[in-house]
Design an enzyme around this catalytic site. Structure first.
Site, short mmCIF file in Angstrom:
data_model
loop_
_atom_site.label_atom_id
_atom_site.label_comp_id
_atom_site.label_asym_id
_atom_site.label_seq_id
_atom_site.Cartn_x
_atom_site.Cartn_y
_atom_site.Cartn_z
N CYS A 2 1.13 20.52 -23.77
CA CYS A 2 -0.19 20.58 -24.43
C CYS A 2 -1.36 21.34 -23.92
O CYS A 2 -1.32 21.58 -22.52
CB CYS A 2 -0.72 19.43 -24.95
SG CYS A 2 0.36 18.25 -25.83
N TRP A 75 2.24 19.43 -28.22
CA TRP A 75 3.72 19.05 -28.44
C TRP A 75 3.85 17.72 -28.80
O TRP A 75 3.19 16.61 -28.15
CB TRP A 75 4.01 19.26 -26.71
CG TRP A 75 5.41 19.38 -26.49
CD1 TRP A 75 6.28 20.40 -26.66
CD2 TRP A 75 6.25 18.21 -25.91
NE1 TRP A 75 7.45 19.97 -26.24
CE2 TRP A 75 7.72 18.70 -25.95
CE3 TRP A 75 6.27 16.74 -26.04
CZ2 TRP A 75 8.76 18.05 -25.57
CZ3 TRP A 75 7.24 15.94 -25.45
CH2 TRP A 75 8.39 16.41 -25.48
N GLY A 102 -1.91 13.87 -23.93
CA GLY A 102 -1.62 12.73 -23.02
C GLY A 102 -1.17 11.76 -24.18
O GLY A 102 -0.78 11.86 -25.30
N GLU A 481 21.46 23.08 -10.98
CA GLU A 481 20.44 23.85 -11.44
C GLU A 481 20.67 25.11 -12.10
O GLU A 481 20.20 25.49 -13.33
CB GLU A 481 19.55 24.52 -10.14
CG GLU A 481 18.38 25.46 -10.40
CD GLU A 481 17.17 24.93 -11.15
OE1 GLU A 481 16.55 25.73 -11.74
OE2 GLU A 481 17.28 23.53 -11.44
N LYS A 485 19.35 25.67 -16.01
CA LYS A 485 18.78 27.15 -16.39
C LYS A 485 19.47 27.40 -17.73
O LYS A 485 18.68 27.95 -18.70
CB LYS A 485 18.77 27.95 -15.30
CG LYS A 485 17.88 28.09 -14.05
CD LYS A 485 16.66 28.25 -14.66
CE LYS A 485 15.61 27.42 -14.09
NZ LYS A 485 15.53 26.40 -14.28
N GLU A 488 18.48 25.19 -20.92
CA GLU A 488 17.22 24.95 -21.35
C GLU A 488 16.60 26.23 -21.94
O GLU A 488 15.93 26.10 -22.81
CB GLU A 488 16.39 24.60 -20.20
CG GLU A 488 16.30 25.49 -18.97
CD GLU A 488 15.16 24.96 -17.87
OE1 GLU A 488 14.65 23.94 -18.25
OE2 GLU A 488 15.19 25.50 -16.89
N HIS A 504 39.10 13.37 -12.38
CA HIS A 504 38.86 11.92 -12.70
C HIS A 504 38.20 11.85 -14.24
O HIS A 504 37.73 10.93 -14.73
CB HIS A 504 37.59 11.35 -11.82
CG HIS A 504 38.06 11.14 -10.54
ND1 HIS A 504 39.31 10.30 -10.02
CD2 HIS A 504 38.00 11.73 -9.22
CE1 HIS A 504 39.11 10.25 -8.81
NE2 HIS A 504 38.62 11.26 -8.45
#
Length: 608
Positions: A2, A75, A102, A481, A485, A488, A504
């Site tokens: 936000c 948000w 918040g 990572e 990337k 997202e 496995h």
């Protein structure tokens, strides 16, 4: 997450608020609104969607006139992203107008209390509770009302409030959510982050927890919750406004990928003197480092992947036991911390809520806290025993690139410092390794020239539904990572696995044509990973191998090969991550995704 902006002065507030909100878009949001006061009346325009939707709505109503106002990008947490749930919110009979970042943890009990008192709620948000609560306490004194609100609510917040009977005044406060005051001449500003005000001023107050600011056009007064006046030093912003602009690049992420050589150089060079590591910010003595029982690393998201990398490097170079935790797990598992343990917290913003809580948990148990942070004077930086700043400059894209690389650079410095302190790093070897470190920026410059090759690769795999990443050791940490990337910003399902775990169960996911990135740059583990490459290849995978320039034998087993320069194995993560970032970027671009502002994500996560 936000964004809050505020303005009080002699100019029209509305365009300044809109401009400020645009500078905060990187924080992530799904609705936006502004409120402007004039002649004792505050008008609100808000809408779900992007700021361009807000601008269209403002045009429809003929704009808002007035020289004082507040704005917000939301948000969604409590309630869906709708016009009604968007900020600003009104309190009482409409005399109070409020924006909030918040989460208010006790909003349900407060809402019940206020409803019994006759207050009517129109939204699903916890923020509307704050607006009504402020009205409940407001008897003509803004400071009194704010103090009472802060003593009543539990949670994290940054708030800004207009009262119709106090024209020309904004009152604001913060707890666990960033807020700054920009200082002008005949005008003053409020924002969640510096880029929102940098066009107008370079002088700011960085509010700390439980501080209150009262702004008029000619004055800013700061208070604590006992209503004592607080004196603060003015923070002068030294970085250029262009650092927060695209400067000809199509996206901030593209620009920030290109800025990584500079970010790494600027982070390393002041801390390497004549081939020796010198970290003046680190107050640990050699004796204290020798007596470290365990290093606890806590972080979230990409910073956690830096922590995963750090665990391998610290244990290899300094032989100090190291544990890496997700901050959101660390804070709740009652971690065992003993005398002599240290806690390293990693955060780009320095405001990440879970990481901040983990820091406080570690300190309460007696650990010395060292933070790796990008934002000067952020909460995590202020609450740490030692803070080592990364020199990445402002990072605007939600998906981190240059901050990640700068954090890795600090990890290398700490590993060398620890290794030297425990007697495992002779002077000759230290000079060799620092020389290798200082070569990283130019090596990354060379890797940035792979853009066309990686764009072609992205074209080939852009329609993939699944992409997998495998690696061992440090290569596994960077695989995590690379996978993050990709998913997202491109929204492709992607997972990263320790290559040895394939047999496995995971290998059952491999089908004909499934793209598998195999990161295989660690010499000691190369043959093992090569075996895993053969396993997935035998099951129909299309293998993209990421190797160093001395691993020639992979070519006959992989469909595509990406090569990075050779360097010390512990420093390879800085090189390996570059092609993975560029590939993810082009996958997102080719799929038409909003690269800098991926859906549902926020740059600075200041709530749990």
């Amino acid at each position: 997450m936000c964004g809050i902006v505020g303005y009080v002065g002699e100019n029209s507030a509305s365009p300044i608020l809109i401009d400020g909100l645009k500078k905060l878009e990187y924080r992530g949001y799904d609705s936006a609104g502004i409120a402007v006061s004039e002649n004792g009346k505050t008008d609100v325009v808000k809408t779900k969607g992007r700021i361009k939707n807000l601008e269209e709505k403002l045009e429809e109503v003929g704009g808002l006139s007035g020289t004082v106002g507040i704005g917000h990008t939301r948000w969604a947490t409590h309630g869906a992203p709708t016009d009604v749930n968007a900020h600003p919110h009104k309190g009482g009979n409409g005399r109070i107008t409020l924006v909030h970042n918040g989460i208010i943890e006790n909003y349900i009990e407060l809402k019940t209390m206020l409803q019994k008192g006759g207050y009517v709620f129109v939204s699903e948000t916890d923020t509307e509770v704050l607006a009504h609560l402020f009205d409940y306490y407001y008897k003509g004194d803004l400071l009194d009302a704010m103090v009472n609100v802060m003593k009543t609510v539990r949670g994290s917040y940054a708030v800004a409030i207009l009262a119709d009977d106090k024209p020309g005044t904004i009152i604001a406060a913060r707890k666990d959510s960033p807020l700054i005051v920009g200082l002008g001449d005949g005008e003053n500003f409020l924002a969640s982050d510096i880029p929102a005000v940098l066009k107008y001023t370079r002088d700011c107050y960085l509010l700390e927890d439980n501080q209150i600011a009262v702004l008029t056009k000619d004055n800013v007064t700061l208070y604590d919750t006992d209503k004592n006046v607080v004196k603060k030093d003015v923070y002068h912003v030294t970085w250029d406004v262009e650092a927060a602009e695209k400067c000809g690049y199509e996206h901030f992420m593209q620009k920030e990928i290109a800025e990584q050589p500079k970010a790494i150089h600027d982070t390393l060079s002041p801390r390497i003197k004549d081939g020796r590591v010198s970290i003046p910010e680190l107050t640990l003595t050699d004796e204290e480092i020798k007596n470290i029982g365990k290093i606890h690393i806590v972080a979230c998201g990409s910073a956690w992947h830096v922590g995963m990398t750090a665990k391998y490097i610290f244990e290899d170079m300094a032989r100090i036991p190291c544990e890496t935790d997700l901050a959101s797990e660390f804070r709740y598992r009652d971690p065992i911390i003993k005398k002599g343990d240290i806690c390293i917290v990693i955060s780009q913003s320095g405001e990440t809520a879970d990481t901040l809580a983990a820091l406080r948990e570690a300190k309460s148990k007696g650990a010395k806290v060292i933070s790796i942070v990008n934002v000067v004077a952020s909460t995590i930086a202020r609450e740490s025993d030692d803070v080592i700043y990364t020199m990445a400059g402002p990072e605007i894209a939600v998906a981190t690139t240059k901050a990640f690389s700068a954090q890795l650079a600090v990890v290398y410095l700490l590993a060398l410092r620890f290794s030297k302190a425990v007697g495992l790093l002779p002077e000759k070897r230290e000079k060799e390794l620092t020389k290798e470190l200082m070569c990283l920026p130019s090596q990354i410059e060379d890797l940035l020239n792979l853009t066309d090759e990686l764009k072609t690769l992205a074209h080939k795999y852009v329609s993939s539904d699944d992409v997998f990443f495998i690696g061992r050791g440090l290569d596994y940490a960077i695989s995590l990572e690379g996978s993050l990337k990709l998913k997202e910003i491109s929204y492709i399902h992607s997972e990263a696995y320790a290559a040895g775990e394939l047999k496995h169960g995971t290998i059952s996911l491999i089908e004909e044509g499934t793209p598998v990135f195999a990161v295989a740059t660690q010499d000691k583990l190369f043959e093992k990973t090569l075996g895993n490459i053969k396993e997935v290849k035998a099951r129909g995978a299309s293998v993209i191998a990421l190797v160093t320039d001395k691993h020639a034998s992979v070519s006959e087993f992989a469909d595509e090969v990406i090569r990075v320069p050779s360097t010390d194995g512990n420093f390879l993560p800085s090189l390996n991550v570059i092609p993975l970032q560029i590939f993810a970027y082009y996958m997102a671009v080719l799929r038409g995704c909003d690269v800098d502002k991926p859906r549902n994500l926020a740059k600075s996560v200041t709530v749990e």
